[in-house]
Design an enzyme around this catalytic site. Structure first.
Site, short mmCIF file in Angstrom:
data_model
loop_
_atom_site.label_atom_id
_atom_site.label_comp_id
_atom_site.label_asym_id
_atom_site.label_seq_id
_atom_site.Cartn_x
_atom_site.Cartn_y
_atom_site.Cartn_z
N ARG A 1 0.84 -1.21 0.00
CA ARG A 1 0.00 0.00 0.00
C ARG A 1 0.88 1.27 0.00
NH1 ARG A 1 -4.68 2.70 3.78
NH2 ARG A 1 -6.21 2.89 2.16
N LYS B 1 -9.34 4.51 16.15
CA LYS B 1 -9.19 3.33 15.28
C LYS B 1 -7.72 3.23 14.91
CE LYS B 1 -10.79 1.55 10.80
NZ LYS B 1 -11.66 1.88 9.68
N ASP C 1 -5.04 1.52 12.88
CA ASP C 1 -4.98 0.70 11.67
C ASP C 1 -3.55 0.21 11.41
OD1 ASP C 1 -5.89 -0.47 9.35
OD2 ASP C 1 -6.75 1.37 8.51
N ASN D 1 -1.70 -1.38 7.76
CA ASN D 1 -2.15 -1.80 6.43
C ASN D 1 -1.12 -2.44 5.52
OD1 ASN D 1 -4.99 -1.15 6.32
ND2 ASN D 1 -4.35 0.96 6.65
N ASP E 1 -12.68 -5.40 5.93
CA ASP E 1 -13.00 -4.28 5.06
C ASP E 1 -14.17 -4.61 4.15
OD1 ASP E 1 -11.22 -2.52 6.05
OD2 ASP E 1 -9.81 -2.59 4.38
C1 DGJ Z 1 -7.98 0.06 6.04
C2 DGJ Z 1 -9.12 -0.07 7.00
O1 DGJ Z 1 -9.44 -1.40 7.19
C3 DGJ Z 1 -10.28 0.75 6.49
O2 DGJ Z 1 -11.40 0.58 7.29
C4 DGJ Z 1 -9.87 2.18 6.42
O3 DGJ Z 1 -9.63 2.67 7.71
C5 DGJ Z 1 -8.64 2.33 5.56
N1 DGJ Z 1 -7.60 1.44 5.94
C6 DGJ Z 1 -8.14 3.75 5.59
O4 DGJ Z 1 -6.99 3.88 4.87
#
Ligand code: DGJ
Length: 805
Positions: free
Chosen positions: A449, A482, A484, A486, A554
């Site tokens: 990402r 939240k 996160d 990624n 997601d």
């Molecule tokens: C991944 C998360 O799972 C989503 O819900 C969202 O917060 C995005 N990242 C934002 O970049």
């Protein structure tokens, strides 16, 4: 309860017994794990394995004293090179390069669980906890390696009410020379078996937690992760059942790991009808050097047993997670209904848009507004700014503090999104500290990402995160965060670390992350934290030890969520997996589902919304307001009641792991579940249709977990239908011809609604639990009457049950 007498160790919970014995040479032999038994002295002798001659082709270590062959024994500690050829719990490379070892029992100690915990302080591993202080007990055994003096400690924590026992291993290098830990699983469970049905949970982004079953009759089953997280590929929760195990029937064991990094689970048969189950850190990421005097803690693992199939496993694991993993202010506190900005606006946020959205949220009764990604640095897409946690001034001229203040003035709570563990190449942080990223300067760096992982094995990085996040949480006066994450790991290189240090990077990363999470959750005890890793790429008991809930996926499509959420429900209570109502067609699948199906499915988890409310029409907003109101009335049941899977194809995975959306022949359901309050006074049932099969029009809804002796009121949530649901069949009733989708059709729809069926009964719990209610006949093309159940593709029903006084 823990009882130790004459070398016999008996660990009992309300319904299970776990027992082992120290043999005459100090070997720890496993006796039994299963349904509670009365372990008299006679029983111990009966359970012990008898030897009168050696097995052919087996190793015997002490033929003068006894004929035991390690590959045909059940032990508590298996070590490499000692005649047992199954994968061992532990493998250490000693200073002379050899690895054969044998651990002998030295002493034991019984303590309160809280006293075990203090070796797991900040900067160390998360651990289960006992809220009531001295109620639950722990047993610690010290063993010594015969030749090298290396010591290990085995710790067992016994959680009686949960019917769960945890295990962990600590290795102390008292050998006087460096050693290398090549394998150190957390839990070993040996048993007699000739076949086992292993159910594990696999998937990928957007389709987490598919239950996959394999029947193992020889050889090995191996599952695990290598991408640096507990992963959406293979969750660390695994069930091991007798071949015929099912939802309500059969003996079954399950294990899970309190860890968020690379893990491995295995089940392996030796040649003698002995099965070994292991769970722990993936050994590919060990090879850690331990200097003399140093120690290594394995993460804690948990195991449970049920003689009522998967249902008993889920009950025990849910109880354990709710009471002994989740902690802090929000452990049993009802979670607010939220609106998250992600699927409503993605990166296109602005103060004006956020306030408009928050206003719409407030008007339908939502309690918490969450601004997701896009609010910081120059973040307009996913290529930039991670690490630069200052306000995006063009989008938020007054900053997050000002926005938060305005939102709170509306009577809403305010939440914010962060992704602290990452850095974008295009960021001030990366430009200032390129060596803080996990990357090897000698190689071309792999991106995920478009971003890099910060090297949390470094204290400077941990401290930076603690301070920048403290600043964000304080500036935004956040009620909710939240958190996160990624991307998966690649490269596994820590700048400046020694060659030995590189080996431990993936584990040290988690020690660092846990320290950061520990400090921040202590510093901000009232914030409701939600974990997230592109949805469920890091859904595990390690994260849940700090954050009470995790974004499950997601994928917000209600039909897909039936399978995903059902997968989680096997090992994790619904108060830990969050679920949102989103737009239709859904953004991940482009599938259309009715709003009330999206509500029913999301209400089974920690409930919220994630769509642009400002674009909805009045009817939809009214419906949402009614849903939110209904949810608030039943929230404590939905979040903290006992979850039961009752059927549907989301449950029935096959040996090949295939699951379908079509629905089975009995009720065509995709999902059938209920949640029953702890006091058994209230319950909610949810039924979700698969794709319609005409002329399968009768089914019943049978609950589970209600009190057989109580009397209940059972009713469906009434529905009204837009006449257009019938398409041009309107002409079978209309006095004049109506062209489908014409202005006349719309006008009729405005004034005439079709009533849904009514289900209303007063019934004994025994009827609801055992016989169920035969539901109204579904529409099947042959007519439409007063009580016809219109039940289209992916439509849902909610059944509300409460005790009749
Ligand atoms: C991944 C998360 O799972 C989503 O819900 C969202 O917060 C995005 N990242 C934002 O970049």
């Amino acid at each position: 309860m823990i009882k130790v007498s004459d070398g016999v160790f008996e660990l009992s919970t309300n319904n299970t017994t776990y027992a082992f014995v120290a043999g005459e040479n100090g070997e720890l032999l496993h006796l039994y794990y299963g349904k509670k038994i009365d372990l008299t002295e006679g029983a111990v002798n009966a359970l012990k394995q008898k030897w009168s001659n050696q097995n052919g082709c087996s190793i015997v270590w002490d033929p003068e004293k006894n004929l035991r062959c390690p590959d045909d024994e059940k032990t508590e500690v298996s070590a490499f090179g000692y005649g047992d050829t199954k994968e061992p719990l532990i493998k250490i490379r000693f200073a002379d390069g050899s690895s054969a070892s044998s651990f002998r029992f030295v002493k034991h100690e019984i303590s309160d669980i809280k006293d075990v915990q203090y070796s797991y302080e900040a900067g160390s591993l998360p651990h289960s906890w006992d809220k009531d202080g001295g109620k639950e007990k722990a047993l610690t055994l010290t063993l010594k390696e015969e030749a090298t003096e290396v010591q290990i400690k085995l710790t067992y924590c016994v959680y009686e009410e949960a019917d769960c026992i945890t295990r962990s291993v600590t290795v102390y290098n008292s050998s006087g020379k460096d050693i290398v830990i090549e394998k150190c699983y957390s839990l070993q469970l040996d048993m007699d078996a000739d076949a086992v049905k292993v159910s594990s949970f696999h998937g990928d982004w957007g389709r987490e937690m598919d239950k996959c079953d394999v029947m193992l009759t020889g050889g090995a089953f191996v599952s695990g992760s290598a991408g640096g997280t507990s992963s959406n590929h293979s969750n660390p929760f695994v069930m091991y059942g007798e071949p015929a195990v099912s939802e309500e029937y059969g003996e079954c064991y399950a294990t899970n790991l309190v860890y968020s990094g690379n893990h491995r689970e295995s089940a392996e048969f030796g040649g003698h009808g002995k099965l070994r189950i292991l769970t722990g850190i993936n050994p590919d990421f060990l090879g850690i050097t331990l200097g003399t005097g140093a120690f290594f803690n394995s993460p804690e693992a948990v195991m449970t047993y049920s003689d009522t199939g998967y249902r008993g496993i889920s009950r025990n694991m849910h109880y354990f997670v709710r009471h002994h993993i989740v902690r802090g202010t929000w452990q049993f506190k009802e979670r607010p209904v939220l609106l998250n900005s992600w699927e409503a606006a993605y990166f296109k946020i602005s103060e004006h848009k956020m306030l408009k959205l928050a206003k719409a949220a407030k008007s339908v009764g939502i309690e918490l507004f969450v601004m997701d990604d896009g609010w910081f640095g120059h973040r307009d897409d996913d290529t930039t700014s991670l690490g630069d946690w200052y306000d995006h001034k063009e989008k938020l001229p007054g900053g997050i503090g000002d926005l938060s203040k305005k939102i709170k003035e509306m009577g809403l709570m305010f939440g914010i999104w962060v992704e602290p563990e990452m850095v974008s190449e295009n960021s001030d942080l990366y430009r200032a500290h390129p060596d803080w990223a996990v990357q090897n300067p000698e190689r071309k760096q792999a991106l995920g990402r478009n971003q890099l992982i910060l090297d949390l094995s470094k204290k400077a990085v941990q401290d930076y995160l603690i301070e920048t996040m403290s600043d964000v949480f304080t500036r935004s006066n956040a009620d909710y965060v939240k958190w996160d994450m990624n991307r998966n790991f690649s490269d596994y290189y820590s700048n400046g670390a020694t060659p030995e240090g590189q080996r431990s990077l993936s584990h040290d990363y988690y020690l660092g992350l846990y320290r950061v999470m520990h400090v921040l959750t202590e510093r901000f005890p009232n914030i409701l934290f939600e974990g997230c890793a592109s949805g469920g790429n890091r859904f595990d008991l390690g994260i849940l030890s700090y954050f009470p809930q995790i974004w499950a996926s997601d994928d917000t499509d209600a039909a897909a969520r039936c399978t995903i959420q059902t997968g989680y429900s096997y090992g994790y209570p619904q108060s830990t997996w969050s679920a949102h109502v989103s737009a239709s067609p859904n953004h991940q699948t482009l599938r259309h589902t009715p709003l009330d199906t999206r509500f029913a499915v999301a209400s089974l988890g920690v409930f919220g919304y994630e769509l642009n409310l400002c674009d909805l029409d009045d009817d939809a907003l009214k419906e949402i307001a009614a849903d939110v109101e209904l949810y608030k009335g039943m929230r404590s049941v939905m979040q903290f009641g006992q979850y039961y899977r009752l059927g549907g194809t989301a449950v029935t995975s096959t040996v090949s792991g295939q699951q379908g959306f079509l629905g089975n022949r009995l009720d065509n359901a995709l999902l059938k579940a209920c949640i029953v309050s702890e006091d058994m006074k209230d319950a909610v049932g949810v039924l979700v249709n698969g794709t319609v099969r005409p002329n399968y029009s009768h089914t019943s809804f049978k609950f589970a977990g209600l009190d057989d002796n109580k009397t209940y009121h059972f009713a469906n949530r009434p529905k009204k239908y837009d006449v257009r649901v019938m398409g041009d069949l309107v002409n079978t009733m209309a006095p004049v011809h109506v062209k489908q989708d014409s202005a006349l059709h719309a006008l009729i729809a405005k004034f005439i609604k079709l009533d849904g069926e009514t289900e209303d009964y007063t019934l004994p719990g025994s009827v609801l639990n055992n016989a169920g209610v035969s539901l109204s006949q579904t529409y099947a093309g042959t007519g439409y009457g007063d009580n016809t159940r219109i039940y289209k593709d992916f439509e849902a029903r909610m059944y509300l049950v409460s005790e009749k006084q």
